[in-house]
Design a protein around this motif. Structure first.
Motif, PDB file in Angstrom:
ATOM      1  N   ASN A 156       0.795  -1.227   0.000  1.00 38.94           N
ATOM      2  CA  ASN A 156       0.000   0.000   0.000  1.00 38.94           C
ATOM      3  C   ASN A 156       0.829   1.279   0.000  1.00 38.94           C
ATOM      4  N   TYR A 157       2.099   1.202  -0.335  1.00 36.69           N
ATOM      5  CA  TYR A 157       2.947   2.392  -0.411  1.00 36.69           C
ATOM      6  C   TYR A 157       2.927   2.944  -1.835  1.00 36.69           C
ATOM      7  N   PHE A 158       2.965   4.287  -1.936  1.00 32.37           N
ATOM      8  CA  PHE A 158       2.902   4.939  -3.242  1.00 32.37           C
ATOM      9  C   PHE A 158       3.813   6.166  -3.261  1.00 32.37           C
ATOM     10  N   TYR A 159       4.381   6.428  -4.442  1.00 34.61           N
ATOM     11  CA  TYR A 159       5.054   7.698  -4.689  1.00 34.61           C
ATOM     12  C   TYR A 159       3.992   8.744  -5.013  1.00 34.61           C
ATOM     13  N   GLN A 160       4.293   9.997  -4.705  1.00 33.74           N
ATOM     14  CA  GLN A 160       3.410  11.100  -5.065  1.00 33.74           C
ATOM     15  C   GLN A 160       4.044  11.907  -6.196  1.00 33.74           C
ATOM     16  N   PRO A 173      -6.699   1.433  -0.234  1.00 31.27           N
ATOM     17  CA  PRO A 173      -6.323   1.506  -1.653  1.00 31.27           C
ATOM     18  C   PRO A 173      -7.472   1.225  -2.602  1.00 31.27           C
ATOM     19  N   GLN A 174      -8.529   0.545  -2.116  1.00 28.92           N
ATOM     20  CA  GLN A 174      -9.660   0.243  -2.990  1.00 28.92           C
ATOM     21  C   GLN A 174     -10.400   1.494  -3.430  1.00 28.92           C
ATOM     22  N   LEU A 175     -10.141   2.630  -2.749  1.00 32.23           N
ATOM     23  CA  LEU A 175     -10.774   3.884  -3.147  1.00 32.23           C
ATOM     24  C   LEU A 175     -10.055   4.559  -4.312  1.00 32.23           C
ATOM     25  N   LEU A 176      -8.831   4.148  -4.596  1.00 28.04           N
ATOM     26  CA  LEU A 176      -8.062   4.785  -5.667  1.00 28.04           C
ATOM     27  C   LEU A 176      -8.699   4.513  -7.022  1.00 28.04           C
ATOM     28  N   GLU A 177      -8.625   5.525  -7.883  1.00 32.20           N
ATOM     29  CA  GLU A 177      -9.161   5.423  -9.236  1.00 32.20           C
ATOM     30  C   GLU A 177      -8.018   5.530 -10.240  1.00 32.20           C
ATOM     31  N   ALA A 178      -7.986   4.618 -11.204  1.00 37.05           N
ATOM     32  CA  ALA A 178      -6.958   4.652 -12.239  1.00 37.05           C
ATOM     33  C   ALA A 178      -7.203   5.842 -13.168  1.00 37.05           C
ATOM     34  N   THR A 179      -6.139   6.589 -13.483  1.00 31.84           N
ATOM     35  CA  THR A 179      -6.244   7.760 -14.356  1.00 31.84           C
ATOM     36  C   THR A 179      -5.462   7.584 -15.655  1.00 31.84           C
ATOM     37  N   GLN A 235      -5.621   8.285  -8.609  1.00 32.76           N
ATOM     38  CA  GLN A 235      -6.041   9.484  -7.897  1.00 32.76           C
ATOM     39  C   GLN A 235      -7.108   9.113  -6.874  1.00 32.76           C
ATOM     40  N   LEU A 236      -7.327  10.013  -5.920  1.00 32.66           N
ATOM     41  CA  LEU A 236      -8.376   9.822  -4.936  1.00 32.66           C
ATOM     42  C   LEU A 236      -9.673  10.439  -5.435  1.00 32.66           C
ATOM     43  N   PRO A 237     -10.814   9.837  -5.127  1.00 35.73           N
ATOM     44  CA  PRO A 237     -12.098  10.459  -5.484  1.00 35.73           C
ATOM     45  C   PRO A 237     -12.395  11.612  -4.540  1.00 35.73           C
ATOM     46  N   ASP A 238     -13.568  12.198  -4.682  1.00 35.70           N
ATOM     47  CA  ASP A 238     -13.997  13.249  -3.765  1.00 35.70           C
ATOM     48  C   ASP A 238     -14.300  12.608  -2.412  1.00 35.70           C
ATOM     49  N   LEU A 239     -13.384  12.764  -1.466  1.00 39.83           N
ATOM     50  CA  LEU A 239     -13.537  12.102  -0.179  1.00 39.83           C
ATOM     51  C   LEU A 239     -14.698  12.661   0.625  1.00 39.83           C
ATOM     52  N   ALA A 240     -15.018  13.936   0.409  1.00 40.95           N
ATOM     53  CA  ALA A 240     -16.125  14.545   1.154  1.00 40.95           C
ATOM     54  C   ALA A 240     -17.440  13.846   0.828  1.00 40.95           C
ATOM     55  N   GLU A 241     -17.621  13.478  -0.435  1.00 45.12           N
ATOM     56  CA  GLU A 241     -18.852  12.789  -0.819  1.00 45.12           C
ATOM     57  C   GLU A 241     -18.926  11.398  -0.215  1.00 45.12           C
ATOM     58  N   LEU A 242     -17.764  10.794   0.044  1.00 49.82           N
ATOM     59  CA  LEU A 242     -17.732   9.452   0.604  1.00 49.82           C
ATOM     60  C   LEU A 242     -17.715   9.460   2.128  1.00 49.82           C
ATOM     61  N   ILE A 292      -7.289   8.252   4.880  1.00 44.53           N
ATOM     62  CA  ILE A 292      -6.940   7.505   3.666  1.00 44.53           C
ATOM     63  C   ILE A 292      -5.436   7.541   3.414  1.00 44.53           C
ATOM     64  N   ILE A 293      -4.832   8.722   3.520  1.00 48.41           N
ATOM     65  CA  ILE A 293      -3.412   8.910   3.218  1.00 48.41           C
ATOM     66  C   ILE A 293      -2.652   9.192   4.505  1.00 48.41           C
ATOM     67  N   GLN A 294      -1.609   8.415   4.754  1.00 45.42           N
ATOM     68  CA  GLN A 294      -0.776   8.625   5.934  1.00 45.42           C
ATOM     69  C   GLN A 294       0.691   8.587   5.545  1.00 45.42           C
ATOM     70  N   ALA A 295       1.497   9.363   6.259  1.00 44.57           N
ATOM     71  CA  ALA A 295       2.933   9.363   6.007  1.00 44.57           C
ATOM     72  C   ALA A 295       3.520   8.026   6.447  1.00 44.57           C
ATOM     73  N   THR A 296       4.584   7.620   5.792  1.00 46.17           N
ATOM     74  CA  THR A 296       5.235   6.359   6.141  1.00 46.17           C
ATOM     75  C   THR A 296       6.036   6.513   7.429  1.00 46.17           C
ATOM     76  N   ASP A 297       6.204   5.416   8.111  1.00 49.37           N
ATOM     77  CA  ASP A 297       6.993   5.393   9.340  1.00 49.37           C
ATOM     78  C   ASP A 297       8.458   5.631   8.987  1.00 49.37           C
ATOM     79  N   PRO A 298       9.092   6.710   9.510  1.00 48.36           N
ATOM     80  CA  PRO A 298      10.479   7.013   9.135  1.00 48.36           C
ATOM     81  C   PRO A 298      11.470   5.953   9.569  1.00 48.36           C
ATOM     82  N   THR A 299      11.077   5.074  10.496  1.00 46.35           N
ATOM     83  CA  THR A 299      11.992   4.031  10.955  1.00 46.35           C
ATOM     84  C   THR A 299      11.968   2.796  10.060  1.00 46.35           C
ATOM     85  N   ILE A 300      11.056   2.769   9.095  1.00 48.51           N
ATOM     86  CA  ILE A 300      10.927   1.619   8.204  1.00 48.51           C
ATOM     87  C   ILE A 300      11.497   1.968   6.834  1.00 48.51           C
TER      88      ILE A 300
END
Length: 277
Positions: A103-107, A193-199, A205-212, A219-227
């Motif tokens: 579930n890790y992704f580059y931005q 990750p099941q909320l992600l939409e292929a572009t 990309q993420l959908p409109d989270l407010a509607e959901l 949904i999005i969290q920073a990775t643990d710097p120790t890992i």
């Protein structure tokens, strides 16, 4: 046209979508970081629930339970993305990286939207692109989209002798006997990750989270710097199982043929009825 033939025709149309999905998976079996799509079918009978107008005059000759009408075939319900990790292959290229974990992704910044839209990708095949007419270079994807670091796009002065991306995401460059950190990849973990939409172009990309009803930090969290989530000098291959795709392809083709045969038999039956005297 009889209902039998209608059901077969509707199902054939949806099976064609599944065949297209399988073809897309197989065409991208060698694409770096590609995630396969899985088709799920559902009966159209559920769409006929509670669709009666409520007019009492329509209830006299009902042959099905109240609130239900005869279904009309099957449809492609969803095309789910499989985010399991693919095989990691050593490349020996300094700008190639692979993410360890599902579930890790580059931005990255989407340049087609003036850089205001953030996309997510598993493709760690990076490049260096010149920045306008300066002596600086920027870390980008193969499509030229800037890769985001902790403070934005990663820009560095050109002319270094070596470059290396560490397991913690830090980018080190060497100039002579000196080394320095010029940036750090901003890698995030997508909790759902099941909320992600292929572009397209292997991006999501993420959908409109407010509607959901979700907040971004849910949904999005920073990775643990120790890992250490990066493997340098390597790439993650597609997670497409070619043998499974071939099996699904044969199954879908057989289903398509059976439904086509249903239409042919229905047409022959109507022909025989018309010949009766």
């Amino acid at each position: 046209m009889s209902r039998m033939m209608i059901q077969a025709a509707v199902t054939m149309d949806q099976l064609q979508h599944k065949l297209d999905l399988i073809g897309n998976n197989m065409a991208n079996s060698q694409t770096t970081g590609y995630k396969s799509r899985e088709a799920e079918f559902s009966s159209l009978l559920f769409q006929q629930i509670n669709n009666v107008s409520g007019d009492p005059e329509n209830e006299g000759n009902r042959l099905t339970p109240e609130g239900i009408r005869v279904g009309s075939g099957a449809k492609l319900g969803t095309a789910n993305l499989d985010f399991t990790s693919g095989t990691i292959t050593e490349t020996g290229r300094a700008l190639d990286t692979a993410l360890r974990g599902d579930n890790y992704f580059y931005q990255i910044q989407d340049t087609e939207n003036d850089g205001e839209v953030i996309r997510y990708t598993r493709d760690g095949s990076f490049h260096l692109s010149p920045v306008n007419d300066t002596e600086d270079v920027m870390l980008t994807t193969s499509d030229g989209n800037p890769v985001l670091g902790q403070t934005g796009p990663i820009v560095m002065e050109d002319g270094f002798d070596s470059i290396d991306i560490q397991a913690n995401g830090q980018i080190m460059v060497g100039r002579g006997d000196q080394t320095e950190v010029v940036g750090e990849l901003d890698i995030v973990e997508v909790i759902r990750p099941q909320l992600l939409e292929a572009t397209g172009d292997n991006n999501f990309q993420l959908p409109d989270l407010a509607e959901l009803g979700f907040e971004m930090d849910e949904i999005i969290q920073a990775t643990d710097p120790t890992i250490d989530v990066i493997q340098s000098n390597a790439l993650e291959r597609s997670n497409v199982d070619v043998s499974k795709q071939m099996t699904d392809l044969i199954t879908a083709q057989r289903s398509y043929q059976f439904n086509a045969q249903t239409i042919s038999i229905g047409d022959e039956m109507k022909g025989l009825i018309n010949q009766l005297r």
